[in-house]
Write a protein that holds these residues in place. Structure first.
Motif, PDB file in Angstrom:
ATOM      1  N   VAL A 105       0.904  -1.273   0.166  1.00  0.00           N
ATOM      2  CA  VAL A 105      -0.020  -0.001  -0.075  1.00  0.00           C
ATOM      3  C   VAL A 105       0.895   1.245  -0.045  1.00  0.00           C
ATOM      4  CG1 VAL A 105      -1.878   1.317   1.295  1.00  0.00           C
ATOM      5  CG2 VAL A 105      -1.877  -1.037   1.194  1.00  0.00           C
ATOM      6  N   ARG A 106       1.877   1.261   0.753  1.00  0.00           N
ATOM      7  CA  ARG A 106       2.788   2.388   0.825  1.00  0.00           C
ATOM      8  C   ARG A 106       3.498   2.573  -0.640  1.00  0.00           C
ATOM      9  NH1 ARG A 106       5.071   0.916   5.217  1.00  0.00           N
ATOM     10  NH2 ARG A 106       3.626   2.168   6.524  1.00  0.00           N
ATOM     11  N   GLU A 107       3.824   1.560  -1.161  1.00  0.00           N
ATOM     12  CA  GLU A 107       4.622   1.596  -2.547  1.00  0.00           C
ATOM     13  C   GLU A 107       3.752   2.002  -3.443  1.00  0.00           C
ATOM     14  OE1 GLU A 107       5.905  -2.627  -3.142  1.00  0.00           O
ATOM     15  OE2 GLU A 107       7.731  -2.132  -1.981  1.00  0.00           O
ATOM     16  N   ALA A 108       2.358   1.831  -3.400  1.00  0.00           N
ATOM     17  CA  ALA A 108       1.314   1.974  -4.597  1.00  0.00           C
ATOM     18  C   ALA A 108       1.059   3.568  -4.215  1.00  0.00           C
ATOM     19  CB  ALA A 108      -0.032   1.321  -4.078  1.00  0.00           C
ATOM     20  N   MET A 109       1.100   3.866  -3.064  1.00  0.00           N
ATOM     21  CA  MET A 109       0.717   5.559  -2.672  1.00  0.00           C
ATOM     22  C   MET A 109       2.012   6.410  -2.944  1.00  0.00           C
ATOM     23  SD  MET A 109      -2.324   5.635  -1.561  1.00  0.00           S
ATOM     24  CE  MET A 109      -2.491   7.068  -0.444  1.00  0.00           C
ATOM     25  N   GLN A 110       3.312   5.799  -2.878  1.00  0.00           N
ATOM     26  CA  GLN A 110       4.460   6.585  -3.550  1.00  0.00           C
ATOM     27  C   GLN A 110       4.455   6.872  -4.899  1.00  0.00           C
ATOM     28  OE1 GLN A 110       7.553   4.166  -1.640  1.00  0.00           O
ATOM     29  NE2 GLN A 110       7.460   5.282   0.219  1.00  0.00           N
ATOM     30  N   GLN A 111       3.844   5.797  -5.476  1.00  0.00           N
ATOM     31  CA  GLN A 111       3.519   5.774  -7.024  1.00  0.00           C
ATOM     32  C   GLN A 111       2.590   7.013  -7.544  1.00  0.00           C
ATOM     33  OE1 GLN A 111       5.215   4.842  -9.653  1.00  0.00           O
ATOM     34  NE2 GLN A 111       3.970   5.911 -10.929  1.00  0.00           N
ATOM     35  N   LEU A 112       1.513   7.069  -6.788  1.00  0.00           N
ATOM     36  CA  LEU A 112       0.426   7.991  -6.729  1.00  0.00           C
ATOM     37  C   LEU A 112       1.106   9.459  -6.444  1.00  0.00           C
ATOM     38  CD1 LEU A 112      -2.743   6.134  -5.540  1.00  0.00           C
ATOM     39  CD2 LEU A 112      -2.012   6.888  -7.813  1.00  0.00           C
ATOM     40  N   ALA A 113       1.949   9.498  -5.460  1.00  0.00           N
ATOM     41  CA  ALA A 113       2.717  10.617  -5.218  1.00  0.00           C
ATOM     42  C   ALA A 113       3.616  11.206  -6.375  1.00  0.00           C
ATOM     43  CB  ALA A 113       3.571  10.607  -3.865  1.00  0.00           C
ATOM     44  N   ILE A 114       4.351  10.236  -6.865  1.00  0.00           N
ATOM     45  CA  ILE A 114       5.006  10.784  -8.042  1.00  0.00           C
ATOM     46  C   ILE A 114       4.206  11.075  -9.305  1.00  0.00           C
ATOM     47  CG2 ILE A 114       6.623   9.682  -9.891  1.00  0.00           C
ATOM     48  CD1 ILE A 114       7.512   7.719  -7.828  1.00  0.00           C
ATOM     49  N   GLU A 115       3.037  10.584  -9.395  1.00  0.00           N
ATOM     50  CA  GLU A 115       2.212  10.952 -10.286  1.00  0.00           C
ATOM     51  C   GLU A 115       1.300  12.551  -9.927  1.00  0.00           C
ATOM     52  OE1 GLU A 115      -0.357   7.895 -11.005  1.00  0.00           O
ATOM     53  OE2 GLU A 115       0.976   6.514 -11.835  1.00  0.00           O
ATOM     54  N   GLY A 116       1.469  12.763  -8.597  1.00  0.00           N
ATOM     55  CA  GLY A 116       0.771  14.054  -8.469  1.00  0.00           C
ATOM     56  C   GLY A 116      -0.481  13.967  -7.764  1.00  0.00           C
ATOM     57  N   ALA A 117      -0.955  12.643  -7.599  1.00  0.00           N
ATOM     58  CA  ALA A 117      -2.608  12.405  -7.041  1.00  0.00           C
ATOM     59  C   ALA A 117      -2.664  12.690  -5.671  1.00  0.00           C
ATOM     60  CB  ALA A 117      -2.906  11.069  -7.510  1.00  0.00           C
ATOM     61  N   VAL A 118      -1.287  12.490  -4.873  1.00  0.00           N
ATOM     62  CA  VAL A 118      -1.514  12.409  -3.406  1.00  0.00           C
ATOM     63  C   VAL A 118       0.047  13.206  -3.011  1.00  0.00           C
ATOM     64  CG1 VAL A 118      -2.811  10.372  -3.020  1.00  0.00           C
ATOM     65  CG2 VAL A 118      -0.220  10.236  -2.969  1.00  0.00           C
ATOM     66  N   GLU A 119       0.270  13.719  -1.906  1.00  0.00           N
ATOM     67  CA  GLU A 119       1.307  14.176  -1.247  1.00  0.00           C
ATOM     68  C   GLU A 119       1.698  13.411   0.033  1.00  0.00           C
ATOM     69  OE1 GLU A 119       0.770  18.246  -1.060  1.00  0.00           O
ATOM     70  OE2 GLU A 119      -0.834  18.149   0.315  1.00  0.00           O
ATOM     71  N   VAL A 120       3.057  13.291   0.165  1.00  0.00           N
ATOM     72  CA  VAL A 120       3.552  12.555   1.464  1.00  0.00           C
ATOM     73  C   VAL A 120       3.184  13.711   2.498  1.00  0.00           C
ATOM     74  CG1 VAL A 120       5.164  11.503   2.592  1.00  0.00           C
ATOM     75  CG2 VAL A 120       4.966  11.313   0.042  1.00  0.00           C
ATOM     76  N   VAL A 121       2.654  13.012   3.786  1.00  0.00           N
ATOM     77  CA  VAL A 121       2.537  13.886   5.076  1.00  0.00           C
ATOM     78  C   VAL A 121       3.253  13.114   5.992  1.00  0.00           C
ATOM     79  CG1 VAL A 121       0.941  14.598   6.697  1.00  0.00           C
ATOM     80  CG2 VAL A 121       0.297  14.695   4.421  1.00  0.00           C
ATOM     81  N   PRO A 122       4.675  13.608   6.321  1.00  0.00           N
ATOM     82  CA  PRO A 122       5.420  12.914   7.239  1.00  0.00           C
ATOM     83  C   PRO A 122       4.812  12.240   8.361  1.00  0.00           C
ATOM     84  CG  PRO A 122       6.461  14.729   6.409  1.00  0.00           C
ATOM     85  CD  PRO A 122       5.023  14.690   5.859  1.00  0.00           C
ATOM     86  N   ASN A 123       4.833  11.083   8.969  1.00  0.00           N
ATOM     87  CA  ASN A 123       4.306  10.543  10.228  1.00  0.00           C
ATOM     88  C   ASN A 123       2.866  10.362  10.307  1.00  0.00           C
ATOM     89  OD1 ASN A 123       7.079  10.591  11.248  1.00  0.00           O
ATOM     90  ND2 ASN A 123       6.809  12.518  11.839  1.00  0.00           N
ATOM     91  N   ARG A 124       2.199  10.742   8.978  1.00  0.00           N
ATOM     92  CA  ARG A 124       0.815  10.563   8.910  1.00  0.00           C
ATOM     93  C   ARG A 124       0.259   9.677   7.952  1.00  0.00           C
ATOM     94  NH1 ARG A 124      -2.442  16.135   9.207  1.00  0.00           N
ATOM     95  NH2 ARG A 124      -4.254  14.473   9.371  1.00  0.00           N
ATOM     96  N   GLY A 125       0.662   9.865   6.858  1.00  0.00           N
ATOM     97  CA  GLY A 125       0.289   9.208   5.665  1.00  0.00           C
ATOM     98  C   GLY A 125       0.552   9.801   4.270  1.00  0.00           C
ATOM     99  N   PHE A 126      -0.712   9.916   3.629  1.00  0.00           N
ATOM    100  CA  PHE A 126      -0.763  10.624   2.174  1.00  0.00           C
ATOM    101  C   PHE A 126      -2.188  11.299   1.995  1.00  0.00           C
ATOM    102  CE2 PHE A 126       1.416   6.697   1.964  1.00  0.00           C
ATOM    103  CZ  PHE A 126       2.670   7.263   1.206  1.00  0.00           C
ATOM    104  N   ARG A 127      -1.889  12.608   1.833  1.00  0.00           N
ATOM    105  CA  ARG A 127      -3.175  13.630   1.483  1.00  0.00           C
ATOM    106  C   ARG A 127      -3.408  13.555   0.040  1.00  0.00           C
ATOM    107  NH1 ARG A 127      -0.909  18.035   3.508  1.00  0.00           N
ATOM    108  NH2 ARG A 127      -2.359  17.773   5.350  1.00  0.00           N
ATOM    109  N   VAL A 128      -4.560  13.530  -0.278  1.00  0.00           N
ATOM    110  CA  VAL A 128      -5.395  13.483  -1.785  1.00  0.00           C
ATOM    111  C   VAL A 128      -5.014  14.894  -2.243  1.00  0.00           C
ATOM    112  CG1 VAL A 128      -7.245  13.142  -3.175  1.00  0.00           C
ATOM    113  CG2 VAL A 128      -6.904  11.548  -1.310  1.00  0.00           C
ATOM    114  N   THR A 129      -4.504  14.985  -3.233  1.00  0.00           N
ATOM    115  CA  THR A 129      -4.252  16.486  -3.651  1.00  0.00           C
ATOM    116  C   THR A 129      -5.531  17.121  -4.066  1.00  0.00           C
ATOM    117  OG1 THR A 129      -2.139  15.712  -4.753  1.00  0.00           O
ATOM    118  CG2 THR A 129      -3.135  17.879  -5.566  1.00  0.00           C
TER     119      THR A 129
END
Length: 266
Positions: A105-129
């Motif tokens: 899940v973390r790897e998939a979300m990191q791919q979405l972050a590369i695509e700009g769909a989400v952004e990393v929030v340290p120590n919390r998770g991923f925020r949808v753009t």
């Protein structure tokens, strides 16, 4: 003296005159060929260059497969509005929902972050753009700059029969729109556009255009889900575009493509 001659003959023979099954390759035994010694440093029972070890399926391949499934599921949830813009999602929480470990899940979300769909929030998770109408308009402009000239060129060169072969893809978008299946419509819409642009024979064009197309399908903050009527109208433009391409009506092709990009379905 006879013993001395026997020792001399034995010294001249490079290998023992008997068949040592443990040291002689099977293809040499019984064929009259001279046996060969083992390569230096090779222990009994070890594989040599003549006998490679049996291949094994590495675990990362399996994990990659899981990651791919999770990535597709997250993209579907994103397009369908299940992942809300501005909200933060934890990888462990999503992993529990999917019934897998947090790693894919973390790897998939990191791919979405590369695509700009989400952004990393340290120590919390991923925020949808959170996207704005202006961003959507900018994406539509860039897509038009790339795809309109290509489609006009294809309209002049591709025979009508080839365009007719793409009609089932256009019909698939209409069926998804009629059901109100936003996520499936997004998939069939991209499939249709990829099929059209693939006729240009440019892999780099396909990669860039598909990335822009995917980004244009992400929901806006103010309107995460497209209205059913708009979806049906967008799907109808695919059939109309094929008709214009078959007729080589360049003016209609250009108009339809530009209008299609500015629509909500993409």
């Amino acid at each position: 003296m006879e013993q001395g001659r026997a020792r001399e003959r034995a010294a001249e023979e490079p290998y023992p005159p008997y068949d040592d099954a443990a040291r002689v390759p099977a293809q040499a035994r019984g064929s009259g060929a001279a046996p060969r010694p083992e390569p230096s440093g090779a222990a009994r029972g070890e594989h040599t260059h003549c006998e490679p070890p049996a291949p094994r399926l590495p675990r990362p391949v399996q994990r990659h497969s899981v990651r791919g499934q999770i990535l597709r599921a997250l993209r579907t949830a994103l397009v369908g509005g299940e992942l809300v813009p501005g909200e933060v999602y934890s990888a462990p929480v999503l992993a529990e929902r999917f019934g897998v470990s947090a790693t894919p899940v973390r790897e998939a979300m990191q791919q979405l972050a590369i695509e700009g769909a989400v952004e990393v929030v340290p120590n919390r998770g991923f925020r949808v753009t959170e996207r704005t109408p202006r961003e959507l308009a900018e994406l539509a402009e860039v897509r038009a700059l790339i795809e309109v000239p290509v489609m006009l060129r294809l309209a002049r060169t591709v025979p009508a029969a080839r365009w007719a072969e793409l009609r089932p893809l256009a019909e698939a978008t209409g069926a998804a729109a009629a059901r109100g299946d936003r996520a499936h419509y997004a998939e069939t819409d991209r499939a249709f556009h990829r099929a059209v642009l693939s006729l240009a024979g440019n892999e780099q064009l396909l990669a860039v255009a598909d990335d822009l197309h995917r980004r244009s399908q992400w929901p806006l903050t103010s309107a995460p889900v497209t209205r059913h009527g708009d979806l049906v109208a967008d799907a109808a433009e695919h059939t109309a575009l094929l008709d214009a391409l078959i007729a080589q009506d360049l003016a209609v092709v250009q108009s339809l493509v530009r209008e299609h990009f500015t629509g909500s379905g993409g």
